[in-house]
Scaffold this motif. Sequence first.
Motif, PDB file in Angstrom:
ATOM      1  N   ALA A  18       6.452 -13.364  -8.571  1.00 50.79           N
ATOM      2  CA  ALA A  18       5.138 -12.914  -9.044  1.00 50.79           C
ATOM      3  C   ALA A  18       4.143 -14.073  -9.025  1.00 50.79           C
ATOM      4  CB  ALA A  18       5.245 -12.332 -10.444  1.00 50.79           C
ATOM      5  N   LYS A  19       4.586 -15.243  -9.452  1.00 51.29           N
ATOM      6  CA  LYS A  19       3.717 -16.420  -9.451  1.00 51.29           C
ATOM      7  C   LYS A  19       3.326 -16.801  -8.027  1.00 51.29           C
ATOM      8  CE  LYS A  19       3.412 -21.121 -11.188  1.00 51.29           C
ATOM      9  NZ  LYS A  19       4.109 -22.243 -11.823  1.00 51.29           N
ATOM     10  N   ALA A  20       4.261 -16.704  -7.096  1.00 49.21           N
ATOM     11  CA  ALA A  20       3.981 -17.029  -5.690  1.00 49.21           C
ATOM     12  C   ALA A  20       2.944 -16.063  -5.114  1.00 49.21           C
ATOM     13  CB  ALA A  20       5.269 -16.995  -4.871  1.00 49.21           C
ATOM     14  N   VAL A  21       3.054 -14.777  -5.457  1.00 50.09           N
ATOM     15  CA  VAL A  21       2.072 -13.795  -4.974  1.00 50.09           C
ATOM     16  C   VAL A  21       0.704 -14.110  -5.549  1.00 50.09           C
ATOM     17  CG1 VAL A  21       1.381 -11.369  -5.064  1.00 50.09           C
ATOM     18  CG2 VAL A  21       3.747 -11.955  -4.541  1.00 50.09           C
ATOM     19  N   ILE A  22       0.639 -14.378  -6.837  1.00 54.89           N
ATOM     20  CA  ILE A  22      -0.640 -14.661  -7.500  1.00 54.89           C
ATOM     21  C   ILE A  22      -1.276 -15.942  -6.970  1.00 54.89           C
ATOM     22  CG2 ILE A  22      -1.658 -15.309  -9.726  1.00 54.89           C
ATOM     23  CD1 ILE A  22       0.210 -13.215 -10.998  1.00 54.89           C
ATOM     24  N   LYS A  94     -11.806  -3.774   1.639  1.00 57.51           N
ATOM     25  CA  LYS A  94     -10.742  -2.940   2.212  1.00 57.51           C
ATOM     26  C   LYS A  94      -9.805  -3.765   3.085  1.00 57.51           C
ATOM     27  CE  LYS A  94     -12.801   1.617   1.973  1.00 57.51           C
ATOM     28  NZ  LYS A  94     -13.075   2.850   2.702  1.00 57.51           N
ATOM     29  N   LYS A  95     -10.357  -4.722   3.817  1.00 57.60           N
ATOM     30  CA  LYS A  95      -9.525  -5.588   4.657  1.00 57.60           C
ATOM     31  C   LYS A  95      -8.598  -6.431   3.777  1.00 57.60           C
ATOM     32  CE  LYS A  95      -9.727  -9.173   8.166  1.00 57.60           C
ATOM     33  NZ  LYS A  95      -9.872 -10.568   7.890  1.00 57.60           N
ATOM     34  N   ALA A  96      -9.143  -7.026   2.722  1.00 62.60           N
ATOM     35  CA  ALA A  96      -8.339  -7.840   1.814  1.00 62.60           C
ATOM     36  C   ALA A  96      -7.290  -6.987   1.102  1.00 62.60           C
ATOM     37  CB  ALA A  96      -9.245  -8.527   0.790  1.00 62.60           C
ATOM     38  N   GLU A  97      -7.667  -5.772   0.766  1.00 63.88           N
ATOM     39  CA  GLU A  97      -6.745  -4.854   0.099  1.00 63.88           C
ATOM     40  C   GLU A  97      -5.568  -4.496   1.017  1.00 63.88           C
ATOM     41  OE1 GLU A  97      -7.534  -1.101  -2.774  1.00 63.88           O
ATOM     42  OE2 GLU A  97      -8.287  -0.862  -0.730  1.00 63.88           O
ATOM     43  N   ARG A  98      -5.864  -4.226   2.292  1.00 68.77           N
ATOM     44  CA  ARG A  98      -4.798  -3.915   3.257  1.00 68.77           C
ATOM     45  C   ARG A  98      -3.858  -5.108   3.451  1.00 68.77           C
ATOM     46  NH1 ARG A  98      -8.970  -1.419   6.001  1.00 68.77           N
ATOM     47  NH2 ARG A  98      -9.229  -3.234   7.340  1.00 68.77           N
ATOM     48  N   GLU A  99      -4.410  -6.312   3.485  1.00 67.15           N
ATOM     49  CA  GLU A  99      -3.579  -7.502   3.673  1.00 67.15           C
ATOM     50  C   GLU A  99      -2.666  -7.730   2.468  1.00 67.15           C
ATOM     51  OE1 GLU A  99      -6.160 -10.743   4.715  1.00 67.15           O
ATOM     52  OE2 GLU A  99      -6.713  -9.811   6.623  1.00 67.15           O
ATOM     53  N   LEU A 100      -3.202  -7.523   1.251  1.00 72.74           N
ATOM     54  CA  LEU A 100      -2.382  -7.665   0.054  1.00 72.74           C
ATOM     55  C   LEU A 100      -1.306  -6.582   0.021  1.00 72.74           C
ATOM     56  CD1 LEU A 100      -1.765  -9.062  -2.623  1.00 72.74           C
ATOM     57  CD2 LEU A 100      -3.470  -7.567  -3.705  1.00 72.74           C
ATOM     58  N   GLU A 101      -1.676  -5.367   0.379  1.00 73.36           N
ATOM     59  CA  GLU A 101      -0.700  -4.276   0.420  1.00 73.36           C
ATOM     60  C   GLU A 101       0.404  -4.581   1.428  1.00 73.36           C
ATOM     61  OE1 GLU A 101      -0.535   0.561   0.938  1.00 73.36           O
ATOM     62  OE2 GLU A 101      -2.199  -0.534   1.829  1.00 73.36           O
ATOM     63  N   SER A 102       0.027  -5.121   2.561  1.00 75.75           N
ATOM     64  CA  SER A 102       1.005  -5.477   3.584  1.00 75.75           C
ATOM     65  C   SER A 102       1.977  -6.532   3.054  1.00 75.75           C
ATOM     66  CB  SER A 102       0.283  -5.986   4.824  1.00 75.75           C
ATOM     67  OG  SER A 102       1.200  -6.391   5.790  1.00 75.75           O
ATOM     68  N   LEU A 103       1.458  -7.531   2.363  1.00 78.38           N
ATOM     69  CA  LEU A 103       2.306  -8.566   1.773  1.00 78.38           C
ATOM     70  C   LEU A 103       3.274  -7.958   0.767  1.00 78.38           C
ATOM     71  CD1 LEU A 103       3.064 -11.562   1.199  1.00 78.38           C
ATOM     72  CD2 LEU A 103       1.229 -11.560  -0.508  1.00 78.38           C
ATOM     73  N   LEU A 104       2.763  -7.095  -0.105  1.00 80.43           N
ATOM     74  CA  LEU A 104       3.614  -6.476  -1.124  1.00 80.43           C
ATOM     75  C   LEU A 104       4.656  -5.546  -0.503  1.00 80.43           C
ATOM     76  CD1 LEU A 104       0.927  -5.787  -3.863  1.00 80.43           C
ATOM     77  CD2 LEU A 104       2.630  -7.625  -3.815  1.00 80.43           C
ATOM     78  N   ASN A 105       4.275  -4.830   0.559  1.00 77.61           N
ATOM     79  CA  ASN A 105       5.240  -3.974   1.266  1.00 77.61           C
ATOM     80  C   ASN A 105       6.348  -4.807   1.902  1.00 77.61           C
ATOM     81  OD1 ASN A 105       3.944  -1.587   0.617  1.00 77.61           O
ATOM     82  ND2 ASN A 105       2.806  -1.487   2.528  1.00 77.61           N
ATOM     83  N   GLU A 106       5.955  -5.937   2.469  1.00 76.83           N
ATOM     84  CA  GLU A 106       6.944  -6.814   3.099  1.00 76.83           C
ATOM     85  C   GLU A 106       7.918  -7.357   2.057  1.00 76.83           C
ATOM     86  OE1 GLU A 106       7.008 -10.887   5.776  1.00 76.83           O
ATOM     87  OE2 GLU A 106       5.158  -9.731   5.660  1.00 76.83           O
ATOM     88  N   ILE A 107       7.390  -7.765   0.913  1.00 74.56           N
ATOM     89  CA  ILE A 107       8.238  -8.268  -0.173  1.00 74.56           C
ATOM     90  C   ILE A 107       9.176  -7.167  -0.662  1.00 74.56           C
ATOM     91  CG2 ILE A 107       8.225  -9.065  -2.578  1.00 74.56           C
ATOM     92  CD1 ILE A 107       5.611 -10.591  -1.862  1.00 74.56           C
TER      93      ILE A 107
END
Length: 146
Positions: A18-22, A94-107
């Motif tokens: 969680a800290k790494a994501v933040i 929206k672009k930043a949101e998609r990138e964060l979602e992609s990171l969370l999906n990958e995790i």
Amino acid sequence: MLATMSTIELLDGADELAKAVIESDVYHEYIEAKQKLEKDVEAQKRISAFNHMKDQYEDVQRFGKYHPDYDEISANIRKAKRAVDLTDTVVEFKKAERELESLLNEISGIIAHSVSKTIKVPTGNPFFDSMSCSGGCASGSCGCSS
């Protein structure tokens, strides 16, 4: 609850993740884009107008094409949505949101597959989600090889 070393290690690992994501660039870009969007007066006006129009559209939808204002309100909501979607700060957000979602999906995928390769993880992408066996392998409807 009885705390074992493996439970404590698991919780510590989750905290580190969680800290790494933040602390990630992706998360910081998302927060920055969100703050810009919240401060953009023009974008907020467009979003507010769209939300107001959406309420009207929901009222019209109860009667569908038989409502006297159906065509006008349907056209207006498309215009309002387009105005929102073409706003620079909305595009950035929206672009930043998609990138964060992609990171969370990958995790999520990494965590799930470290537990078991057969765990199905929704990706947020309908193309890939439709390829998973949603009916279950016992149904005989999927194409996986169990």
